[in-house]
Motif scaffolding. Structure first.
Motif, PDB file in Angstrom:
ATOM      1  N   ASP A 199     -14.312   1.863  -1.292  1.00  0.00           N
ATOM      2  CA  ASP A 199     -14.757   0.767  -1.512  1.00  0.00           C
ATOM      3  C   ASP A 199     -14.110  -1.005  -2.577  1.00  0.00           C
ATOM      4  O   ASP A 199     -13.993  -1.490  -2.343  1.00  0.00           O
ATOM      5  CB  ASP A 199     -15.831   0.289  -2.171  1.00  0.00           C
ATOM      6  N   LYS A 200     -12.847  -0.472  -3.304  1.00  0.00           N
ATOM      7  CA  LYS A 200     -12.214  -0.840  -4.039  1.00  0.00           C
ATOM      8  C   LYS A 200     -10.326  -1.502  -3.162  1.00  0.00           C
ATOM      9  O   LYS A 200     -10.351  -2.944  -3.748  1.00  0.00           O
ATOM     10  CB  LYS A 200     -11.262  -0.428  -5.283  1.00  0.00           C
ATOM     11  N   TYR A 201     -10.878  -0.927  -1.826  1.00  0.00           N
ATOM     12  CA  TYR A 201      -9.385  -1.609  -0.892  1.00  0.00           C
ATOM     13  C   TYR A 201     -10.050  -2.547   0.034  1.00  0.00           C
ATOM     14  O   TYR A 201     -11.181  -2.291   0.997  1.00  0.00           O
ATOM     15  CB  TYR A 201      -9.216  -0.586  -0.323  1.00  0.00           C
ATOM     16  N   PRO A 202      -9.580  -3.822  -0.042  1.00  0.00           N
ATOM     17  CA  PRO A 202      -9.952  -4.741   1.389  1.00  0.00           C
ATOM     18  C   PRO A 202      -9.203  -3.999   2.539  1.00  0.00           C
ATOM     19  O   PRO A 202      -8.720  -3.402   2.558  1.00  0.00           O
ATOM     20  CB  PRO A 202      -9.572  -6.123   0.714  1.00  0.00           C
TER      21      PRO A 202
ATOM     22  N   ASP B 120     -17.650  -0.535   2.397  1.00  0.00           N
ATOM     23  CA  ASP B 120     -18.861  -0.269   2.275  1.00  0.00           C
ATOM     24  C   ASP B 120     -19.247   1.338   2.183  1.00  0.00           C
ATOM     25  O   ASP B 120     -19.628   2.609   2.405  1.00  0.00           O
ATOM     26  CB  ASP B 120     -20.468  -0.306   3.512  1.00  0.00           C
TER      27      ASP B 120
ATOM     28  N   ILE C 127      -3.737  -2.557  -1.332  1.00  0.00           N
ATOM     29  CA  ILE C 127      -3.604  -3.506  -3.177  1.00  0.00           C
ATOM     30  C   ILE C 127      -3.440  -4.651  -2.898  1.00  0.00           C
ATOM     31  O   ILE C 127      -1.768  -4.960  -3.402  1.00  0.00           O
ATOM     32  CB  ILE C 127      -2.542  -2.805  -3.645  1.00  0.00           C
TER      33      ILE C 127
ATOM     34  N   SER D 278      -8.617 -11.338  -0.350  1.00  0.00           N
ATOM     35  CA  SER D 278      -9.564 -10.450   0.474  1.00  0.00           C
ATOM     36  C   SER D 278     -11.067 -10.660   1.314  1.00  0.00           C
ATOM     37  O   SER D 278     -11.020 -11.988   0.656  1.00  0.00           O
ATOM     38  CB  SER D 278      -9.778  -9.356  -0.361  1.00  0.00           C
TER      39      SER D 278
ATOM     40  N   PHE E  41     -14.522  -5.934   2.594  1.00  0.00           N
ATOM     41  CA  PHE E  41     -14.050  -4.099   2.111  1.00  0.00           C
ATOM     42  C   PHE E  41     -15.264  -3.473   3.029  1.00  0.00           C
ATOM     43  O   PHE E  41     -15.967  -3.983   3.648  1.00  0.00           O
ATOM     44  CB  PHE E  41     -14.809  -4.338   0.312  1.00  0.00           C
TER      45      PHE E  41
ATOM     46  N   TYR F  79       1.264  -1.091   0.038  1.00  0.00           N
ATOM     47  CA  TYR F  79      -0.054   0.080  -0.231  1.00  0.00           C
ATOM     48  C   TYR F  79       0.690   1.028  -0.286  1.00  0.00           C
ATOM     49  O   TYR F  79       1.595   1.181   0.415  1.00  0.00           O
ATOM     50  CB  TYR F  79      -0.928  -0.085   1.398  1.00  0.00           C
TER      51      TYR F  79
ATOM     52  N   TYR G 165     -15.915   5.617  -2.374  1.00  0.00           N
ATOM     53  CA  TYR G 165     -13.933   6.103  -2.782  1.00  0.00           C
ATOM     54  C   TYR G 165     -13.238   4.733  -2.102  1.00  0.00           C
ATOM     55  O   TYR G 165     -12.364   4.260  -2.250  1.00  0.00           O
ATOM     56  CB  TYR G 165     -13.941   6.990  -2.494  1.00  0.00           C
TER      57      TYR G 165
ATOM     58  N   LYS H 227     -19.121  -3.924   3.608  1.00  0.00           N
ATOM     59  CA  LYS H 227     -19.415  -4.791   3.134  1.00  0.00           C
ATOM     60  C   LYS H 227     -20.233  -5.641   3.003  1.00  0.00           C
ATOM     61  O   LYS H 227     -19.611  -6.401   3.058  1.00  0.00           O
ATOM     62  CB  LYS H 227     -18.899  -4.421   1.603  1.00  0.00           C
TER      63      LYS H 227
ATOM     64  N   TYR I 161      -4.726   1.798   2.559  1.00  0.00           N
ATOM     65  CA  TYR I 161      -5.229   1.706   0.739  1.00  0.00           C
ATOM     66  C   TYR I 161      -4.705   0.688   0.169  1.00  0.00           C
ATOM     67  O   TYR I 161      -3.047   0.167  -0.214  1.00  0.00           O
ATOM     68  CB  TYR I 161      -5.047   2.889  -0.039  1.00  0.00           C
TER      69      TYR I 161
END
Length: 700
Positions: free
Chosen positions: A587-590, A582, A571, A577, A580, A538, A585, A550, A569
């Motif tokens: 929500d794409k990062y576990p 909810d 990656i 994963s 995540f 990250y 912005y 989520k 953040y």
């Protein structure tokens, strides 16, 4: 009725020098701190008679009485204490004698005011308070050594004394004296060699603060450099360790082979190096205080016991102070224990590995700061409800104590505790309690991060040890929990990698691996050397207030499906994963990942999570490591602890932390109830009384 305890001691030699002794007891010691000198009248004979009737087997004396041992400089008086120890010995009550150096006599400060502390911003300590001296001051050390040697010359051969306590609840007390600063500079010279090395290691070129000579190094006040501040905290811990080792070495010159040395540590574990401090001590001892009535949870007892047992590699320890009646330096929070709570607390200590429990103290004091810190006897000095419960407990210990003493814990879960990470996160805090320009030295690491893990393990009846960066012994455990390891050497991080690769299981928290041992952020993708075992990297992070996860991946109530305070953040590279955020912005990062690395796994939490989520994660990873047992079917407020006694049998304690009777279905093999002296069958229904305890022995 007294509990006779023979102490058997054998020597362990290290580097051709006697460092510590292996101490065994043949029964539990049960006692009080005793201060006859505080009594309004001479009632020594009456007190001893009451102690014998109650079953008191040990007293601790002397740690607060320098001014009575040496009322005037160079004049020593021991007759008053001789009488106390002689009478205790005649009564069969064992004595632990303390060195009295934590409370200096009036003549010493009056003649040598330089021994008193100077705090930050040149604030001065005044006389009238204990622990108000610089423990590195040469004058203080001179007089301390003299009184210790005089006492040891006088008392070492007394047959009633079984051991010695050096000083009392020692820390560095916030020292900023000039001589302490000089000692710090000398420490830096030894560690870093040259100012040039220091400039480079600490990054003193920032804001142009490089030094050309050691004389240019500024005092601690006003310093912002993170490397300086971290090393200052280390030096504070070193000063305490040096002081306690120094006292221990003096005592060891005089003591007999059948006597031990210890110190009563406080369970605020972040402010001293317990392992180094106890190098020349034979065992750990600690003072544990906690809430009573509905605030009694046993958590403080378990945390302190697990920590200090681990410092000496699983050796049993002593409880030198704990609640009798009420505690406090005023009368605002007076909580006399409910019936049964004092007795339950004794067995809670023993279930964590204690070999002695002493109350602070025998009698309530009629004057001074601790007027409301009450003892077994109240201010009327008469037998009371507390005295009756002590007597009942002592009778039980006389009957079954030989089955409970020297309990050995065999845990497969450990928490890695880092003093440096606690300090590093105090220096650069991440919680939202302050502003971007404040530093909040609130020990968030210890109290919130380490504390959350330990509390949940305790509430789910998972036995746990602590391990330490200096000698982590990962290989002894199947699951290692690593709270935010903000400060760490490359070597330690590689040890973690190897542990996972060789089949170990890890739960790791955010910020781990971020900075090196000098508080320098590693100039590589986070989490630095842990990247391969974590399976991600990250580059960004953020403070947050609160976010939901989520789809509620851990199936907790929506009010508990929360992350807060900090997120990274992440990656993923090889990591899977598990949850995540909810959030539009983020929500794409576990939030949480797990990575298979070699034969083991590393689960990583990139955020703070609620107790409910953390509990689910712990159970999941215990299952993955094959560590779930029938004990996890029992949950707070029912607590169980276990260990192996000297007969090789398993002792199982069951505690009820409520005011209502509770039922359990006994999940283990046929056992024997030591208190009721009845057999207990597997799957038998058992009743635990309010604030009660069951103690079962299962033959192995």
């Amino acid at each position: 009725m007294k509990l006779g305890s023979i102490i058997i001691i054998s020597f362990i030699f290290f580097a051709n020098r006697s460092v510590a002794q292996s101490v065994k007891f043949d029964n539990i010691l049960y006692g009080v701190a005793y201060y006859h000198e505080y009594m309004p009248t001479d009632r020594l004979e009456e007190d001893i008679d009451l102690m014998k009737k109650a079953g008191i087997s040990v007293v601790r004396v002397g740690e607060s009485t320098w001014s009575l041992f040496e009322p005037r400089e160079g004049e020593f008086e021991f007759e008053w204490m001789d009488r106390i120890i002689d009478k205790m010995h005649e009564a069969g009550i064992k004595v632990i004698l303390g060195t009295p150096t934590y409370s200096i006599p009036a003549w010493l400060w009056h003649k040598h005011p330089e021994v008193l502390l100077t705090y930050r911003a040149e604030k001065k300590a005044y006389y009238g308070y204990r622990q108000n001296m610089d423990i590195t001051n040469p004058t203080f050390l001179f007089y301390s050594e003299r009184i210790i040697r005089k006492m040891m010359e006088h008392y070492a051969q007394h047959p009633g004394i079984i051991g010695y306590q050096v000083d009392n609840e020692t820390t560095s007390y916030g020292v900023y004296n000039y001589d302490f600063q000089v000692g710090f500079v000398n420490h830096l010279k030894k560690k870093f060699g040259t100012p040039e090395n220091l400039n480079k290691t600490w990054g003193l070129q920032y804001w142009g603060m490089t030094i050309d000579s050691w004389e240019e190094l500024a005092p601690r006040d006003g310093i912002t450099n993170t490397g300086y501040r971290l090393e200052w905290e280390r030096f504070n811990r070193k000063a305490v360790a040096d002081f306690l080792k120094w006292q221990s070495e003096i005592v060891r010159e005089y003591k007999r082979e059948d006597q031990f040395v210890m110190h009563c540590f406080m369970p605020s574990v972040y402010d001293i190096d317990q392992h180094e401090s106890a190098e020349y001590m034979d065992m750990m001892a600690l003072n544990v205080y906690h809430g009573q009535q509905d605030d009694l949870t046993g958590n403080e007892i378990a945390f302190a016991g697990d920590f200090f047992r681990s410092v000496k590699n699983g050796k049993n320890y002593l409880v030198t102070e704990t609640n009798a009646q009420t505690i406090g330096w005023n009368s605002r929070v007076q909580q006399p224990p409910y019936p049964g709570q004092m007795r339950q607390n004794v067995y809670a200590h023993l279930g964590s590995g204690a070999n002695m429990v002493e109350y602070w103290h025998w009698h309530s004091i009629h004057y001074g700061q601790e007027t409301y810190w009450k003892g077994v006897l109240s201010h009327d000095l008469q037998p009371n409800r507390t005295y009756a419960e002590v007597t009942k407990t002592a009778e039980e210990l006389q009957r079954i104590g030989k089955k409970l003493v020297n309990l050995k814990k065999e845990n497969k879960v450990a928490i890695l505790y880092s003093h440096d990470s606690n300090d590093g996160l105090n220096i650069m805090p991440f919680d939202r309690t302050g502003t971007a320009w404040d530093t909040q030295e609130n020990n968030f690491y210890t109290n919130q991060l380490v504390g959350q893990f330990h509390k949940l393990l305790y509430q789910n009846n998972v036995g746990v040890d602590f391990i330490f960066p200096e000698n982590p012994s990962f290989e002894n455990y199947d699951l290692v929990i690593i709270p935010s390891l903000y400060i760490a050497t490359d070597e330690l991080l590689q040890q973690i990698n190897s542990y996972v690769k060789n089949g170990g299981h890890v739960i790791m928290q955010f910020k781990s691996g971020f900075a090196d041992e000098n508080s320098m952020v590693r100039p590589q993708l986070a989490p630095g050397p842990l990247r391969e075992s974590c399976g991600f990297y990250y580059q960004e992070f953020s403070n947050i207030k609160e976010l939901s996860l989520k789809d509620n991946p851990f199936q907790v109530g929506e009010e508990h499906n929360k992350a807060d305070t900090w997120i990274e953040y992440i990656i993923p590279e090889t990591a899977k994963s598990l949850a995540f955020y909810d959030h539009i912005y983020f929500d794409k990062y576990p939030a949480i990942t797990i990575n298979n690395y070699g034969d083991g796994t590393l689960l990583y939490e990139g955020c703070m999570v609620s107790d409910s989520i953390q509990e689910k994660i712990l159970k999941q990873e215990l299952d993955r490591a094959g560590l779930l047992s029938p004990d996890q079917k029992i949950h707070w407020p029912l607590i169980t602890k276990s260990g192996v006694n000297t007969d090789g049998n398993t002792i199982r304690y069951y505690y009820n932390y409520t005011s209502k009777s509770q039922k359990i279905i006994y999940p283990h093999s046929q056992s024997f109830d030591l208190l009721s002296e009845q057999k207990v069958e597997s799957n038998e229904e058992l009743i635990i009384e309010p604030w009660g305890v069951l103690i079962l022995e299962e033959k192995n």
